[in-house]
Design an enzyme around this catalytic site. Structure first.
Site, mmCIF file in Angstrom:
data_model
loop_
_atom_site.group_PDB
_atom_site.id
_atom_site.type_symbol
_atom_site.label_atom_id
_atom_site.label_comp_id
_atom_site.label_asym_id
_atom_site.label_seq_id
_atom_site.Cartn_x
_atom_site.Cartn_y
_atom_site.Cartn_z
ATOM 1 N N SER A 105 0.820 -1.208 0.000
ATOM 2 C CA SER A 105 0.000 0.000 0.000
ATOM 3 C C SER A 105 0.858 1.264 0.000
ATOM 4 O O SER A 105 1.986 1.261 0.502
ATOM 5 C CB SER A 105 -0.921 0.002 1.222
ATOM 6 O OG SER A 105 -0.171 -0.161 2.397
ATOM 7 N N GLN A 107 1.727 4.359 1.737
ATOM 8 C CA GLN A 107 1.600 4.449 3.185
ATOM 9 C C GLN A 107 2.632 5.389 3.781
ATOM 10 O O GLN A 107 3.600 5.794 3.135
ATOM 11 C CB GLN A 107 1.788 3.054 3.799
ATOM 12 C CG GLN A 107 3.142 2.425 3.469
ATOM 13 C CD GLN A 107 3.253 1.002 4.003
ATOM 14 O OE1 GLN A 107 3.924 0.781 4.992
ATOM 15 N NE2 GLN A 107 2.603 0.042 3.342
ATOM 16 N N HIS A 109 4.206 6.068 8.108
ATOM 17 C CA HIS A 109 4.118 5.634 9.505
ATOM 18 C C HIS A 109 4.162 6.867 10.399
ATOM 19 O O HIS A 109 5.035 7.716 10.227
ATOM 20 C CB HIS A 109 5.267 4.686 9.840
ATOM 21 C CG HIS A 109 5.377 3.548 8.885
ATOM 22 N ND1 HIS A 109 4.393 2.600 8.748
ATOM 23 C CD2 HIS A 109 6.322 3.223 7.974
ATOM 24 C CE1 HIS A 109 4.748 1.731 7.803
ATOM 25 N NE2 HIS A 109 5.907 2.102 7.323
ATOM 26 N N LYS A 132 7.646 4.787 13.757
ATOM 27 C CA LYS A 132 8.162 3.652 12.996
ATOM 28 C C LYS A 132 9.061 4.120 11.843
ATOM 29 O O LYS A 132 8.777 3.860 10.679
ATOM 30 C CB LYS A 132 6.978 2.832 12.458
ATOM 31 C CG LYS A 132 7.360 1.491 11.841
ATOM 32 C CD LYS A 132 6.099 0.806 11.335
ATOM 33 C CE LYS A 132 6.385 -0.388 10.451
ATOM 34 N NZ LYS A 132 5.170 -0.975 9.906
ATOM 35 N N GLU A 134 12.057 3.597 9.370
ATOM 36 C CA GLU A 134 12.520 2.283 8.897
ATOM 37 C C GLU A 134 13.614 2.413 7.839
ATOM 38 O O GLU A 134 13.712 3.414 7.137
ATOM 39 C CB GLU A 134 11.345 1.461 8.355
ATOM 40 C CG GLU A 134 10.635 2.054 7.174
ATOM 41 C CD GLU A 134 9.335 1.326 6.826
ATOM 42 O OE1 GLU A 134 8.740 0.687 7.698
ATOM 43 O OE2 GLU A 134 8.911 1.418 5.675
ATOM 44 N N HIS A 287 5.596 6.306 1.121
ATOM 45 C CA HIS A 287 6.311 5.316 0.311
ATOM 46 C C HIS A 287 5.388 4.155 -0.065
ATOM 47 O O HIS A 287 4.322 3.977 0.527
ATOM 48 C CB HIS A 287 7.531 4.766 1.061
ATOM 49 C CG HIS A 287 7.205 4.145 2.393
ATOM 50 N ND1 HIS A 287 6.903 4.888 3.508
ATOM 51 C CD2 HIS A 287 7.115 2.840 2.791
ATOM 52 C CE1 HIS A 287 6.653 4.075 4.530
ATOM 53 N NE2 HIS A 287 6.770 2.831 4.121
ATOM 54 N N ARG A 306 -2.636 4.065 5.504
ATOM 55 C CA ARG A 306 -2.658 3.647 4.092
ATOM 56 C C ARG A 306 -3.590 4.528 3.263
ATOM 57 O O ARG A 306 -4.557 5.047 3.776
ATOM 58 C CB ARG A 306 -3.144 2.198 3.955
ATOM 59 C CG ARG A 306 -2.286 1.178 4.665
ATOM 60 C CD ARG A 306 -2.852 -0.227 4.502
ATOM 61 N NE ARG A 306 -2.093 -1.192 5.275
ATOM 62 C CZ ARG A 306 -2.327 -1.474 6.544
ATOM 63 N NH1 ARG A 306 -3.306 -0.872 7.194
ATOM 64 N NH2 ARG A 306 -1.584 -2.366 7.173
ATOM 65 N N LYS A 312 -7.071 -2.965 2.277
ATOM 66 C CA LYS A 312 -7.208 -2.762 3.728
ATOM 67 C C LYS A 312 -7.762 -1.374 4.042
ATOM 68 O O LYS A 312 -7.979 -0.550 3.161
ATOM 69 C CB LYS A 312 -5.838 -2.929 4.408
ATOM 70 C CG LYS A 312 -5.280 -4.346 4.324
ATOM 71 C CD LYS A 312 -3.949 -4.417 5.052
ATOM 72 C CE LYS A 312 -3.325 -5.804 4.954
ATOM 73 N NZ LYS A 312 -1.992 -5.844 5.556
#
Length: 453
Positions: A105, A107, A109, A132, A134, A287, A306, A312
């Site tokens: 997706s 998205q 964070h 989050k 990453e 991203h 998302r 979802k």
């Protein structure tokens, strides 16, 4: 006291976007460690191998079957006093292998403050109160959409892709173009703020499009991509040529027909990573990973906002309001790894061009070292660090040892190593590759402040 070298049994998640059956590195690595309830099914997608203490899929001691969380909370020396106090007796990072068969997706964070608010308001969709950030390291060729493109590229696409301009809206597109004109790359704070507001407005207009409008515009977009090929999108922008963008639209439309993501890709950088290349995504960076196998390390959270390429829960309003709207060429998001200084290579390792490479993002929770030993008998001795580590092997066979304890290592084997342990890796092949995620607060004093913003 028990030697702090523990082989882990790690769970693999099956999400729709994962690679199928034995094509999935995540599945193959999970299957390397026996588990009563796991064998690879040929027609099932396997997306993520999780290594850590996160309750959604906790790793276990292979021998005792106790969770890693139990072990580190029972024996606080495994993590160090400082890390236990700072991260409430939990491993501060979540280490993963992702095997991406089709687009994840679109998205972002949430940062720490927003994560706390979202978790309080909607704990079903936002299960954690942590940020989050990453980091992604490619273990096979990877492509994805990451961060907003340079503003002039977005402007070029608004001028050369009628379907995109129609969805954003003619007046909104022109307002964006006139707002940024002449200051696309200005570094003055007031210009950057004005640019970000203009970008947010145009992106918000796109994301607020009605479903039927998106479906109609996407048919037009795909037809144009198929017909124009190299000339698509005015021949492309500086970062991607027309053919590359046309192929991308056609490929993603097969995965998610008529999706808003087909248009979002013209706002985002399209990036390709070769094996060993990496990028870091701060909290609030937009991203979407598209394909490949990657090592991923992140702060211990499972929060995702998302807005496309997904069946979802979508939270478009939150996404539009939370993003940083930082814009930059993709090269600025790629990391510059360096030699890891706290390792000693033996003669066989040194003479064969073996290396230990550090990927060190500007946050406290984690860093990663990739070790490539290129000769049988090559050894790498890692100095003690004041924090925990998790090792995974991705290629070749070898040994890992802490003190008197020596264990075999094969692709997919995962080991936890406690704080203050000296670790030795030894290769039994011409190519032996491992990744080590670790947390050590020393030297990262300023990093936490940068990420709190």
């Amino acid at each position: 006291m028990q030697v702090p070298l523990i082989r882990l049994q790690c769970g693999v998640n099956s999400y729709d976007w994962g690679k199928v059956g034995k094509d999935s590195a995540a599945a193959k690595f999970a299957a390397a460690t026996p588990a009563d309830d796991f064998s690879i099914q040929d027609d099932k997608p396997y997306a993520e191998l999780w290594m850590g203490t996160h309750p959604s899929n906790p790793s276990k001691d292979l021998t005792t079957k106790r969770t890693l969380l139990d072990l580190v909370q029972d024996n606080q020396a495994l993590m160090s006093k400082e890390i236990n106090e700072k991260f409430e007796n939990k491993l501060p990072f979540l280490f993963k292998v992702l095997s991406i068969g089709k687009a994840l997706s679109i998205q972002a964070h949430p940062n720490k403050k927003l994560a706390e608010q979202l978790h309080k308001k909607d704990s079903k969709n936002y299960p954690d109160d942590n940020h989050k950030p990453e980091m992604t390291i490619a273990i096979t060729p990877f492509d994805g959409l990451c961060g907003f493109r340079p503003l002039a590229e977005i402007s070029h696409f608004l001028s050369t892709i009628p379907a995109l301009k129609n969805l954003v809206g003619e007046s909104e597109a022109e307002a964006y173009q006139s707002a940024i004109k002449g200051q696309e790359t200005s570094q003055k704070t007031e210009d950057e703020e004005k640019n970000k507001k203009a970008l947010q407005k145009a992106f918000g207009a796109l994301m607020s499009s009605k479903k039927e409008e998106v479906e109609k515009a996407s048919k037009e977009l795909v037809e144009t991509a198929e017909k124009e090929g190299t000339d698509f999108a005015g021949g492309g922008g500086p970062s991607n040529n027309g053919k590359e963008l046309a192929d991308l639209v056609i490929r993603l439309n097969k995965q998610f027909p008529g999706d808003i993501g087909l248009f979002v890709l013209f706002f985002l950088n399209y990036v390709k990573l070769e094996v060993g290349e990496a990028m870091f995504l701060k909290a609030d960076d937009i991203h979407a990973y598209l394909s490949g196998d990657i090592i991923e390390c992140m702060a211990a959270s499972d929060n995702v906002v998302r807005a496309g390429f997904t069946p979802k829960f979508k939270d478009v309003d939150t996404l539009i309001s939370m993003l940083t709207y930082n814009y930059a060429p993709i090269e600025e998001q790629k990391m510059d790894p360096v030699d890891y200084p706290y390792v000693t290579l033996n003669r066989d390792a040194y003479s064969s061009g073996s290396a230990a490479t550090l990927y060190d993002p500007p946050i406290e929770e984690f860093s990663v070292v990739k070790t490539d030993l290129k000769k049988k008998g090559a050894k790498a001795t890692f100095e003690q660090i004041a924090g925990p580590s998790i090792f995974i092997c991705t290629t070749g066979n070898g040994k890992i040892s802490v003190g008197p304890k020596v264990e075999e290592v094969k692709p997919g084997y995962v080991y936890f190593v406690g704080a203050t342990a000296e670790v030795v890796l030894e290769s039994e092949d011409e190519e032996f590759t491992t990744f080590k995620a670790f947390c050590e607060l020393h030297g990262k004093e300023d990093a936490g402040e940068k990420e709190k913003l």
